[in-house]
Motif scaffolding. Structure first.
Motif, PDB file in Angstrom:
ATOM      1  N   ALA A  60      -9.280 -50.151 -43.508  1.00 31.66           N
ATOM      2  CA  ALA A  60     -10.198 -51.360 -43.181  1.00 31.66           C
ATOM      3  C   ALA A  60     -11.523 -50.966 -43.448  1.00 31.66           C
ATOM      4  CB  ALA A  60      -9.933 -51.636 -41.805  1.00 31.66           C
ATOM      5  N   LEU A  61     -12.155 -49.740 -42.941  1.00 31.39           N
ATOM      6  CA  LEU A  61     -13.530 -49.563 -43.295  1.00 31.39           C
ATOM      7  C   LEU A  61     -13.605 -49.415 -44.753  1.00 31.39           C
ATOM      8  CD1 LEU A  61     -13.892 -47.087 -40.371  1.00 31.39           C
ATOM      9  CD2 LEU A  61     -14.809 -49.008 -40.658  1.00 31.39           C
ATOM     10  N   THR A  62     -12.672 -48.785 -45.512  1.00 28.08           N
ATOM     11  CA  THR A  62     -13.152 -48.745 -46.836  1.00 28.08           C
ATOM     12  C   THR A  62     -13.152 -50.115 -47.519  1.00 28.08           C
ATOM     13  OG1 THR A  62     -11.758 -46.955 -47.010  1.00 28.08           O
ATOM     14  CG2 THR A  62     -11.971 -47.914 -49.028  1.00 28.08           C
ATOM     15  N   ILE A  63     -12.344 -50.997 -47.114  1.00 32.10           N
ATOM     16  CA  ILE A  63     -12.260 -52.477 -47.484  1.00 32.10           C
ATOM     17  C   ILE A  63     -13.510 -53.038 -47.143  1.00 32.10           C
ATOM     18  CG2 ILE A  63     -11.237 -54.981 -47.103  1.00 32.10           C
ATOM     19  CD1 ILE A  63      -8.675 -53.298 -46.982  1.00 32.10           C
ATOM     20  N   ALA A  64     -14.114 -52.606 -45.843  1.00 32.07           N
ATOM     21  CA  ALA A  64     -15.457 -53.401 -45.418  1.00 32.07           C
ATOM     22  C   ALA A  64     -16.502 -52.820 -46.247  1.00 32.07           C
ATOM     23  CB  ALA A  64     -15.789 -53.101 -43.927  1.00 32.07           C
ATOM     24  N   GLY A  65     -16.544 -51.580 -46.593  1.00 39.63           N
ATOM     25  CA  GLY A  65     -17.518 -51.035 -47.713  1.00 39.63           C
ATOM     26  C   GLY A  65     -17.624 -51.750 -48.819  1.00 39.63           C
ATOM     27  N   ARG A  66     -16.382 -51.695 -49.629  1.00 38.13           N
ATOM     28  CA  ARG A  66     -16.225 -52.461 -50.981  1.00 38.13           C
ATOM     29  C   ARG A  66     -16.736 -53.932 -50.870  1.00 38.13           C
ATOM     30  NH1 ARG A  66     -11.514 -50.567 -54.628  1.00 38.13           N
ATOM     31  NH2 ARG A  66     -12.463 -48.805 -55.075  1.00 38.13           N
ATOM     32  N   ALA A  67     -16.485 -54.493 -49.713  1.00 40.15           N
ATOM     33  CA  ALA A  67     -17.014 -55.772 -49.700  1.00 40.15           C
ATOM     34  C   ALA A  67     -18.406 -56.060 -49.306  1.00 40.15           C
ATOM     35  CB  ALA A  67     -15.957 -56.934 -48.758  1.00 40.15           C
ATOM     36  N   GLU A  68     -19.125 -55.014 -49.036  1.00 39.76           N
ATOM     37  CA  GLU A  68     -20.518 -54.801 -48.650  1.00 39.76           C
ATOM     38  C   GLU A  68     -20.696 -55.665 -47.515  1.00 39.76           C
ATOM     39  OE1 GLU A  68     -22.691 -55.397 -52.390  1.00 39.76           O
ATOM     40  OE2 GLU A  68     -21.896 -53.464 -53.328  1.00 39.76           O
ATOM     41  N   LEU A  69     -19.998 -55.539 -46.541  1.00 41.39           N
ATOM     42  CA  LEU A  69     -20.337 -56.636 -45.467  1.00 41.39           C
ATOM     43  C   LEU A  69     -21.446 -55.987 -44.596  1.00 41.39           C
ATOM     44  CD1 LEU A  69     -16.651 -56.824 -44.135  1.00 41.39           C
ATOM     45  CD2 LEU A  69     -18.045 -58.559 -45.461  1.00 41.39           C
ATOM     46  N   SER A  70     -21.920 -56.808 -43.826  1.00 40.13           N
ATOM     47  CA  SER A  70     -23.396 -56.300 -43.332  1.00 40.13           C
ATOM     48  C   SER A  70     -23.209 -54.985 -42.158  1.00 40.13           C
ATOM     49  CB  SER A  70     -23.845 -57.496 -42.599  1.00 40.13           C
ATOM     50  OG  SER A  70     -23.433 -57.827 -41.286  1.00 40.13           O
ATOM     51  N   ASP A  71     -23.941 -54.593 -41.538  1.00 38.84           N
ATOM     52  CA  ASP A  71     -23.820 -53.385 -40.653  1.00 38.84           C
ATOM     53  C   ASP A  71     -23.260 -54.066 -39.306  1.00 38.84           C
ATOM     54  OD1 ASP A  71     -24.086 -51.102 -42.036  1.00 38.84           O
ATOM     55  OD2 ASP A  71     -25.988 -50.285 -40.912  1.00 38.84           O
ATOM     56  N   PRO A  72     -23.894 -55.059 -38.821  1.00 35.81           N
ATOM     57  CA  PRO A  72     -23.445 -55.629 -37.443  1.00 35.81           C
ATOM     58  C   PRO A  72     -22.098 -56.062 -37.620  1.00 35.81           C
ATOM     59  CG  PRO A  72     -25.677 -56.495 -38.302  1.00 35.81           C
ATOM     60  CD  PRO A  72     -25.154 -55.765 -39.265  1.00 35.81           C
ATOM     61  N   TYR A  73     -21.678 -56.810 -38.734  1.00 38.87           N
ATOM     62  CA  TYR A  73     -20.194 -57.027 -39.002  1.00 38.87           C
ATOM     63  C   TYR A  73     -19.229 -56.073 -38.903  1.00 38.87           C
ATOM     64  CZ  TYR A  73     -16.939 -60.679 -40.283  1.00 38.87           C
ATOM     65  OH  TYR A  73     -15.906 -61.636 -40.440  1.00 38.87           O
ATOM     66  N   THR A  74     -19.748 -55.118 -39.643  1.00 40.55           N
ATOM     67  CA  THR A  74     -18.729 -53.686 -39.694  1.00 40.55           C
ATOM     68  C   THR A  74     -18.947 -53.313 -38.535  1.00 40.55           C
ATOM     69  OG1 THR A  74     -19.462 -53.547 -42.156  1.00 40.55           O
ATOM     70  CG2 THR A  74     -18.517 -51.613 -41.187  1.00 40.55           C
ATOM     71  N   TRP A  75     -19.686 -53.093 -37.757  1.00 44.18           N
ATOM     72  CA  TRP A  75     -19.677 -52.418 -36.260  1.00 44.18           C
ATOM     73  C   TRP A  75     -18.842 -53.260 -35.592  1.00 44.18           C
ATOM     74  CZ3 TRP A  75     -20.926 -47.868 -35.194  1.00 44.18           C
ATOM     75  CH2 TRP A  75     -21.861 -46.863 -35.727  1.00 44.18           C
ATOM     76  N   VAL A  76     -18.759 -54.742 -35.533  1.00 51.00           N
ATOM     77  CA  VAL A  76     -17.899 -55.514 -34.712  1.00 51.00           C
ATOM     78  C   VAL A  76     -16.243 -55.241 -35.067  1.00 51.00           C
ATOM     79  CG1 VAL A  76     -17.347 -57.725 -34.240  1.00 51.00           C
ATOM     80  CG2 VAL A  76     -19.558 -57.258 -34.082  1.00 51.00           C
ATOM     81  N   VAL A  77     -16.178 -55.158 -36.413  1.00 51.97           N
ATOM     82  CA  VAL A  77     -14.855 -54.911 -37.019  1.00 51.97           C
ATOM     83  C   VAL A  77     -14.444 -53.368 -36.447  1.00 51.97           C
ATOM     84  CG1 VAL A  77     -13.410 -54.617 -38.854  1.00 51.97           C
ATOM     85  CG2 VAL A  77     -14.960 -56.791 -38.717  1.00 51.97           C
TER      86      VAL A  77
END
Length: 133
Positions: A60-77
């Motif tokens: 999931a973290l790899t997917i979040a990185g590839r989608a270039e989600l914002s840091d706050p969004y990634t921290w929540v996920v």
């Protein structure tokens, strides 16, 4: 790699040896005959869930990185994934310690809470990926 992706990945990777130690502990306790069948089955379930959910978290973290989600969004996920992994697998261990066969305990409730946290995390990730530019 964003700051959130980096640190959440480090936390997940550092957690893997704890699951490996859990497998070692399971083997030792089983060999020593210190677990009931009830406890052994829950220990195995907690251990297996922890390992699989860590792999899910890393994916999931790899997917979040590839989608270039914002840091706050990634921290929540990532936070929900970590909390869900700990809650769901930890609930099995807690139920093994305080529960009884065929009866609910706080461990059972914790396992269900963990599943809900994981579901929310994955739905948020899906939404983030679907709406990413």
């Amino acid at each position: 790699m964003s700051t959130a992706d980096k640190w959440l990945t480090v936390i997940a990777l550092v957690s893997v040896p704890t699951v490996m130690f859990g497998g070692y502990s399971l083997m030792r306790l089983t060999a020593a005959g210190k677990l009931t069948d009830f406890q052994r089955s829950l220990f195995k379930a907690g251990h297996a869930h922890a390992g699989v959910l860590l792999v899910l978290t890393l994916t999931a973290l790899t997917i979040a990185g590839r989608a270039e989600l914002s840091d706050p969004y990634t921290w929540v996920v990532g936070g929900l994934l970590a909390a869900g992994t700990i809650s769901q697998s930890g609930g099995f261990f807690l139920h093994a310690a305080i529960g009884q066969p065929g009866k609910r305990s706080f461990g059972t409730t914790l396992t269900v809470l963990g599943a809900a946290e994981l579901a929310v995390a994955l739905l948020l990730l899906a939404w983030g990926v679907a709406t990413a530019p």
